[in-house]
Design a protein around this motif. Structure first.
Motif, PDB file in Angstrom:
ATOM      1  N   UNK A 258      48.031  36.436  52.248  1.00 25.58           N
ATOM      2  CA  UNK A 258      47.609  35.161  52.823  1.00 25.58           C
ATOM      3  C   UNK A 258      46.133  34.898  52.544  1.00 25.58           C
ATOM      4  N   UNK A 259      45.309  35.925  52.740  1.00 27.20           N
ATOM      5  CA  UNK A 259      43.869  35.781  52.531  1.00 27.20           C
ATOM      6  C   UNK A 259      43.565  35.502  51.062  1.00 27.20           C
ATOM      7  N   UNK A 260      44.208  36.232  50.165  1.00 26.48           N
ATOM      8  CA  UNK A 260      43.961  36.046  48.731  1.00 26.48           C
ATOM      9  C   UNK A 260      44.391  34.646  48.297  1.00 26.48           C
TER      10      UNK A 260
ATOM     11  N   UNK B 285      38.144  28.774  46.183  1.00 29.31           N
ATOM     12  CA  UNK B 285      37.017  29.429  45.513  1.00 29.31           C
ATOM     13  C   UNK B 285      36.422  28.545  44.421  1.00 29.31           C
ATOM     14  N   UNK B 286      35.102  28.576  44.332  1.00 27.74           N
ATOM     15  CA  UNK B 286      34.397  27.929  43.242  1.00 27.74           C
ATOM     16  C   UNK B 286      34.439  28.889  42.053  1.00 27.74           C
ATOM     17  N   UNK B 287      35.137  28.495  41.001  1.00 26.07           N
ATOM     18  CA  UNK B 287      35.369  29.422  39.892  1.00 26.07           C
ATOM     19  C   UNK B 287      34.140  29.530  38.987  1.00 26.07           C
ATOM     20  N   UNK B 288      33.062  30.091  39.540  1.00 28.38           N
ATOM     21  CA  UNK B 288      31.885  30.351  38.717  1.00 28.38           C
ATOM     22  C   UNK B 288      32.124  31.525  37.785  1.00 28.38           C
ATOM     23  N   UNK B 289      32.995  32.416  38.203  1.00 30.18           N
ATOM     24  CA  UNK B 289      33.416  33.535  37.350  1.00 30.18           C
ATOM     25  C   UNK B 289      34.930  33.576  37.368  1.00 30.18           C
ATOM     26  N   UNK B 290      35.508  34.278  36.421  1.00 33.81           N
ATOM     27  CA  UNK B 290      36.959  34.407  36.389  1.00 33.81           C
ATOM     28  C   UNK B 290      37.430  35.298  37.527  1.00 33.81           C
ATOM     29  N   UNK B 291      38.528  34.917  38.132  1.00 33.64           N
ATOM     30  CA  UNK B 291      39.071  35.653  39.271  1.00 33.64           C
ATOM     31  C   UNK B 291      40.370  36.347  38.874  1.00 33.64           C
ATOM     32  N   UNK B 292      40.363  37.669  38.935  1.00 31.19           N
ATOM     33  CA  UNK B 292      41.567  38.460  38.701  1.00 31.19           C
ATOM     34  C   UNK B 292      42.093  38.972  40.029  1.00 31.19           C
ATOM     35  N   UNK B 293      43.396  39.024  40.159  1.00 33.75           N
ATOM     36  CA  UNK B 293      44.012  39.550  41.370  1.00 33.75           C
ATOM     37  C   UNK B 293      44.740  40.841  41.024  1.00 33.75           C
ATOM     38  N   UNK B 294      44.444  41.880  41.796  1.00 36.98           N
ATOM     39  CA  UNK B 294      45.168  43.142  41.629  1.00 36.98           C
ATOM     40  C   UNK B 294      46.433  43.067  42.467  1.00 36.98           C
ATOM     41  N   UNK B 295      47.562  43.202  41.792  1.00 37.24           N
ATOM     42  CA  UNK B 295      48.850  43.200  42.475  1.00 37.24           C
ATOM     43  C   UNK B 295      49.326  44.631  42.665  1.00 37.24           C
ATOM     44  N   UNK B 296      50.470  44.788  43.326  1.00 39.28           N
ATOM     45  CA  UNK B 296      51.051  46.113  43.488  1.00 39.28           C
ATOM     46  C   UNK B 296      51.816  46.506  42.225  1.00 39.28           C
ATOM     47  N   UNK B 297      52.148  47.787  42.054  1.00 43.28           N
ATOM     48  CA  UNK B 297      52.864  48.237  40.858  1.00 43.28           C
ATOM     49  C   UNK B 297      54.241  47.584  40.727  1.00 43.28           C
ATOM     50  N   UNK B 298      54.794  47.639  39.535  1.00 36.83           N
ATOM     51  CA  UNK B 298      56.091  47.007  39.271  1.00 36.83           C
ATOM     52  C   UNK B 298      57.213  47.646  40.080  1.00 36.83           C
ATOM     53  N   UNK B 299      57.108  48.925  40.336  1.00 37.00           N
ATOM     54  CA  UNK B 299      58.142  49.582  41.141  1.00 37.00           C
ATOM     55  C   UNK B 299      58.024  49.110  42.587  1.00 37.00           C
ATOM     56  N   UNK B 300      59.141  48.703  43.165  1.00 31.87           N
ATOM     57  CA  UNK B 300      59.129  48.237  44.539  1.00 31.87           C
ATOM     58  C   UNK B 300      59.156  46.720  44.627  1.00 31.87           C
ATOM     59  N   UNK B 301      59.270  46.202  45.843  1.00 32.50           N
ATOM     60  CA  UNK B 301      59.434  44.767  46.030  1.00 32.50           C
ATOM     61  C   UNK B 301      58.111  44.051  46.288  1.00 32.50           C
ATOM     62  N   UNK B 302      57.029  44.785  46.507  1.00 34.83           N
ATOM     63  CA  UNK B 302      55.752  44.144  46.822  1.00 34.83           C
ATOM     64  C   UNK B 302      55.237  43.272  45.686  1.00 34.83           C
ATOM     65  N   UNK B 303      55.498  43.667  44.454  1.00 35.55           N
ATOM     66  CA  UNK B 303      54.990  42.902  43.318  1.00 35.55           C
ATOM     67  C   UNK B 303      55.508  41.468  43.333  1.00 35.55           C
ATOM     68  N   UNK B 304      56.777  41.275  43.656  1.00 40.75           N
ATOM     69  CA  UNK B 304      57.334  39.923  43.684  1.00 40.75           C
ATOM     70  C   UNK B 304      56.746  39.106  44.825  1.00 40.75           C
ATOM     71  N   UNK B 305      56.525  39.735  45.953  1.00 41.19           N
ATOM     72  CA  UNK B 305      55.886  39.049  47.075  1.00 41.19           C
ATOM     73  C   UNK B 305      54.455  38.672  46.720  1.00 41.19           C
ATOM     74  N   UNK B 306      53.771  39.550  46.008  1.00 35.82           N
ATOM     75  CA  UNK B 306      52.407  39.262  45.573  1.00 35.82           C
ATOM     76  C   UNK B 306      52.382  38.033  44.666  1.00 35.82           C
ATOM     77  N   UNK B 307      53.235  38.037  43.653  1.00 35.39           N
ATOM     78  CA  UNK B 307      53.244  36.942  42.693  1.00 35.39           C
ATOM     79  C   UNK B 307      53.633  35.624  43.351  1.00 35.39           C
ATOM     80  N   UNK B 308      54.585  35.692  44.279  1.00 40.12           N
ATOM     81  CA  UNK B 308      54.958  34.478  45.005  1.00 40.12           C
ATOM     82  C   UNK B 308      53.766  33.889  45.753  1.00 40.12           C
TER      83      UNK B 308
END
Length: 242
Positions: free
Chosen positions: A7-9, A16-39
């Motif tokens: 929610x915070x991310x 956010x003011x995109x003065x720099x590029x913003x990368x998001x670290x997601x969870x690993x592919x194994x498990x269901x968290x990755x899909x929740x992250x991408x959603x």
């Protein structure tokens, strides 16, 4: 607290003011968290995705496919050495280089997967297995033609140690470094910024070959220079913004 983190991310990406590029670290592919992250982050259109526990080109392709299903199109920064299997896939990233914004490695997760007691010698340097993982990631990135990103320096209050670590990374051929605290940004940037003397020498090398375009080798300040020195000089000037 992963639901709250998503929610915070998502909120941050939206405002956010995109003065720099913003990368998001997601969870690993194994498990269901990755899909929740991408959603959660798809609508915010991050500028890149950091993928932990990556295991070669196949995992990058899988992530890209999951991203595309959510109309999320952004380059990937794999953390490419966090499992034993990952080490044997480092040479495959060239096939997905167009999907990448760089390649980095991690020293903290790998020992847990193989039962190692420590990753460091008494003087703070890496033990041979982890020095090898670092080196292979460095070469894998350059072989793929993408930026080689040094891993984090966890002791964020140790500015002197961080500076030595970052200087060594720049010396060895890394093109950038990850940070875990804002206080680390300035020392890292300083370490990766070529010195005035280095820039002057690089200019001299380029100018020498420009004045002698048919020469294979030349002498500069009493030392031989050839094609590799010219390429090195051009890379340094590029890093310096020239």
């Amino acid at each position: 607290a992963r639901p709250k983190a998503r929610e915070v991310v998502a909120e941050f990406l939206a405002r956010a003011d995109r003065k720099v590029k913003l990368l998001v670290r997601v969870n690993p592919l194994a498990g269901h968290d990755i899909d929740l992250d991408l959603n959660a982050i798809a609508r915010g259109k991050p500028d890149g995705i950091m993928l932990p526990k990556a295991e070669g080109a196949a995992t990058v392709e899988e992530l890209v496919n999951r991203m595309a299903a959510r109309e999320l199109f952004a380059p990937v920064l794999p953390i490419a050495s966090e499992t034993a299997a990952a080490i044997f896939q480092l040479g495959t990233y060239g096939t997905v280089a167009h999907r990448l914004c760089g390649l980095t490695w991690g020293a903290e997760d790998l020992p847990a997967t193989i039962g190692a007691a420590t990753i460091r010698e008494e003087d703070g340097s890496y033990t041979p297995p982890y020095e090898m993982a670092r080196s292979l990631t460095l070469f894998a990135a350059h072989a793929a033609g993408v930026p080689a990103i040094e891993t984090v320096f966890p002791a964020f209050r140790d500015t002197d140690g961080l500076t030595r670590y970052a200087v060594r990374a720049a010396r060895d051929g890394f093109t950038g470094m990850m940070a875990i605290h804002p206080a680390q940004i300035e020392p890292i940037n300083a370490a990766f910024t070529p010195s005035v003397q280095a820039v002057a020498h690089a200019r001299a090398v380029v100018e020498a070959f420009a004045a002698n375009p048919s020469a294979g080798t030349l002498q500069l300040d009493g030392k031989m220079i050839d094609g590799p020195h010219l390429e090195q000089a051009r890379r340094l000037l590029q890093r310096a913004g020239e």
